[in-house]
Scaffold this active site. Sequence first.
Site, PDB file in Angstrom:
ATOM      1  CE  LYS A 106      41.539  56.818  38.842  1.00  0.00           C
ATOM      2  NZ  LYS A 106      40.139  56.404  38.721  1.00  0.00           N
TER       3      LYS A 106
HETATM    4  P1  NAD Z   1      39.992  50.438  47.821  1.00  0.00           P
HETATM    5  O1  NAD Z   1      41.396  50.819  48.114  1.00  0.00           O
HETATM    6  O2  NAD Z   1      38.914  50.937  48.691  1.00  0.00           O
HETATM    7  O3  NAD Z   1      39.855  48.846  47.752  1.00  0.00           O
HETATM    8  C1  NAD Z   1      40.718  48.042  47.005  1.00  0.00           C
HETATM    9  C2  NAD Z   1      40.536  46.602  47.472  1.00  0.00           C
HETATM   10  O4  NAD Z   1      41.358  45.751  46.678  1.00  0.00           O
HETATM   11  C3  NAD Z   1      40.987  46.367  48.918  1.00  0.00           C
HETATM   12  O5  NAD Z   1      40.130  45.398  49.491  1.00  0.00           O
HETATM   13  C4  NAD Z   1      42.381  45.801  48.762  1.00  0.00           C
HETATM   14  O6  NAD Z   1      42.780  45.005  49.867  1.00  0.00           O
HETATM   15  C5  NAD Z   1      42.182  44.956  47.525  1.00  0.00           C
HETATM   16  N1  NAD Z   1      43.432  44.653  46.835  1.00  0.00           N
HETATM   17  C6  NAD Z   1      44.554  45.398  46.726  1.00  0.00           C
HETATM   18  N2  NAD Z   1      45.485  44.736  46.033  1.00  0.00           N
HETATM   19  C7  NAD Z   1      44.937  43.549  45.680  1.00  0.00           C
HETATM   20  C8  NAD Z   1      45.395  42.434  44.952  1.00  0.00           C
HETATM   21  N3  NAD Z   1      46.611  42.418  44.429  1.00  0.00           N
HETATM   22  N4  NAD Z   1      44.550  41.390  44.794  1.00  0.00           N
HETATM   23  C9  NAD Z   1      43.307  41.418  45.313  1.00  0.00           C
HETATM   24  N5  NAD Z   1      42.822  42.442  46.016  1.00  0.00           N
HETATM   25  C10 NAD Z   1      43.625  43.498  46.190  1.00  0.00           C
HETATM   26  O7  NAD Z   1      39.753  50.886  46.296  1.00  0.00           O
HETATM   27  P2  NAD Z   1      38.352  51.120  45.569  1.00  0.00           P
HETATM   28  O8  NAD Z   1      38.058  52.572  45.601  1.00  0.00           O
HETATM   29  O9  NAD Z   1      37.359  50.132  46.042  1.00  0.00           O
HETATM   30  O10 NAD Z   1      38.762  50.802  44.056  1.00  0.00           O
HETATM   31  C11 NAD Z   1      38.775  49.481  43.538  1.00  0.00           C
HETATM   32  C12 NAD Z   1      38.704  49.539  42.017  1.00  0.00           C
HETATM   33  O11 NAD Z   1      37.509  50.229  41.624  1.00  0.00           O
HETATM   34  C13 NAD Z   1      39.837  50.312  41.331  1.00  0.00           C
HETATM   35  O12 NAD Z   1      40.094  49.724  40.081  1.00  0.00           O
HETATM   36  C14 NAD Z   1      39.262  51.696  41.131  1.00  0.00           C
HETATM   37  O13 NAD Z   1      39.909  52.426  40.116  1.00  0.00           O
HETATM   38  C15 NAD Z   1      37.840  51.322  40.766  1.00  0.00           C
HETATM   39  N6  NAD Z   1      36.847  52.379  40.950  1.00  0.00           N
HETATM   40  C16 NAD Z   1      36.680  52.996  42.143  1.00  0.00           C
HETATM   41  C17 NAD Z   1      35.708  53.969  42.270  1.00  0.00           C
HETATM   42  C18 NAD Z   1      35.416  54.631  43.588  1.00  0.00           C
HETATM   43  O14 NAD Z   1      34.430  55.377  43.649  1.00  0.00           O
HETATM   44  N7  NAD Z   1      36.156  54.394  44.649  1.00  0.00           N
HETATM   45  C19 NAD Z   1      34.913  54.324  41.175  1.00  0.00           C
HETATM   46  C20 NAD Z   1      35.105  53.660  39.971  1.00  0.00           C
HETATM   47  C21 NAD Z   1      36.066  52.687  39.872  1.00  0.00           C
END
Ligand code: NAD
Length: 417
Positions: A106
């Site tokens: 990561k």
């Molecule tokens: P992203 O940045 O696209 O979206 C994050 C979302 O969370 C946004 O809507 C943001 O406004 C919101 N957010 C931020 N702070 C917040 C808070 N304090 N309270 C509520 N909402 C909040 O990120 P993402 O890629 O969608 O990732 C989200 C989660 O999924 C993370 O934990 C990431 O590690 C996990 N994840 C992502 C992927 C991927 O392919 N992108 C894969 C596996 C896991």
Amino acid sequence: MSARMSALDSALHQLDQAVEQLGLDEGMHEMLATPRRSMEVAVPLRRDDGTLKVLKGYRVQHNFSRGPAKGGIRFHPDTDMDEVRALAMWMTWKCALIGIPYGGAKGGVAVDPRLLSRNELERVTRRYASEIMPIIGPEKDIPAPDVGTDEQTMAWMMDTFSAHKGYTVTGVVTGKPVSVGGSEGRGGATSRGVMYAAFSALREAGVDHRGATVAVQGFGKVGGLAAQFLHDAGCLVVAVSDWKGGVYNARGLNPAALLKHLKSGADTVVGFPGTDTITNAELLELDVDILVPAALEGVIHEGNADKVKAFFVVEGANGPTTPDADKVLEGNNVLVVPDVLANSGGVAVSYFEWVQDLQAYFWSEDEVNDRLKALMESAYDQVSTMARERGISLRTAAQTIGVGRVAQAHRTRGLYP
Ligand code: NAD
């Protein structure tokens, strides 16, 4: 344990549980708890106004006993080495659990991307990519998007790496745009996987997903499309939220319209016509069938776990539930489909993308989605079988399978020298 356990404490606690299940010795436990490589870099940024700001960047390769390291890049102001270590460790177990030949990694930069212009973002990305370049590459460590980064970030990283090499290296990152070696289906892969995981859990419990009510925290890359896919499959998505707060409508929201609203320039879902405003805390406590935390770590903790009314918590985010909260949820018969299983669709299709890049031969979206579904359903079956047989939670079963495969790889390879 404190009500606000750190992500690293949670990850190490979960590892303890798996080590106990597997009966591993202390030396192997220490090996699995320790990242192979941790890099901290300075990322100097020339702001558009001419001033200079030095940001901190990180890349942790937790383990590569089963293949190159793999994991996302996070741009978030709270990112630090401990968080990145935890996220890298979860990636190791996730890749092993779903049977793809990677270790976990990561990375991140401690920065709020919403406060940077597009040109500043590009400069941060390119400088960070060149700082971690000595340890990344298609056969070493392959980054992908995470919170605060997207396919454009990956295109800039790939371009920077390629410019240094003197030739195009598409396989150095995944989650790229299709036009530069990305895979069909990668954009929605994590979210599609969340839906498959949710439906596997509902099917097993004998619950029809049609009409099931859903709340999604975090309407980003994962949560936004998860809400849309669940809606399209017949669920009733009643609430979603982002950094600013949430929106609620008991008759159901239209995720596609909300996504369009954000695409056209809105910076939050809050205030969307026809919805009531709720807080992120209220969203987690809604009386729904399925709760999908898809934002950040540690949001379901000792202080609020008892108020979660959902029957199923399907973890789109990494580490959204602390070990303390897990105990409370289990006691309340809330079924938690753990992160390493529920959100593994992203890294699964990242793996497909890397394979396609290495072969320079690309698959159709249907082929990608079919392979994703088969892989996730098989992982779910393995986890739920172990959970049943041993009388343990889905999380401990998922971690036990993942950790066990990594320990096996260490034993088989032996220790050098
Ligand atoms: P992203 O940045 O696209 O979206 C994050 C979302 O969370 C946004 O809507 C943001 O406004 C919101 N957010 C931020 N702070 C917040 C808070 N304090 N309270 C509520 N909402 C909040 O990120 P993402 O890629 O969608 O990732 C989200 C989660 O999924 C993370 O934990 C990431 O590690 C996990 N994840 C992502 C992927 C991927 O392919 N992108 C894969 C596996 C896991």
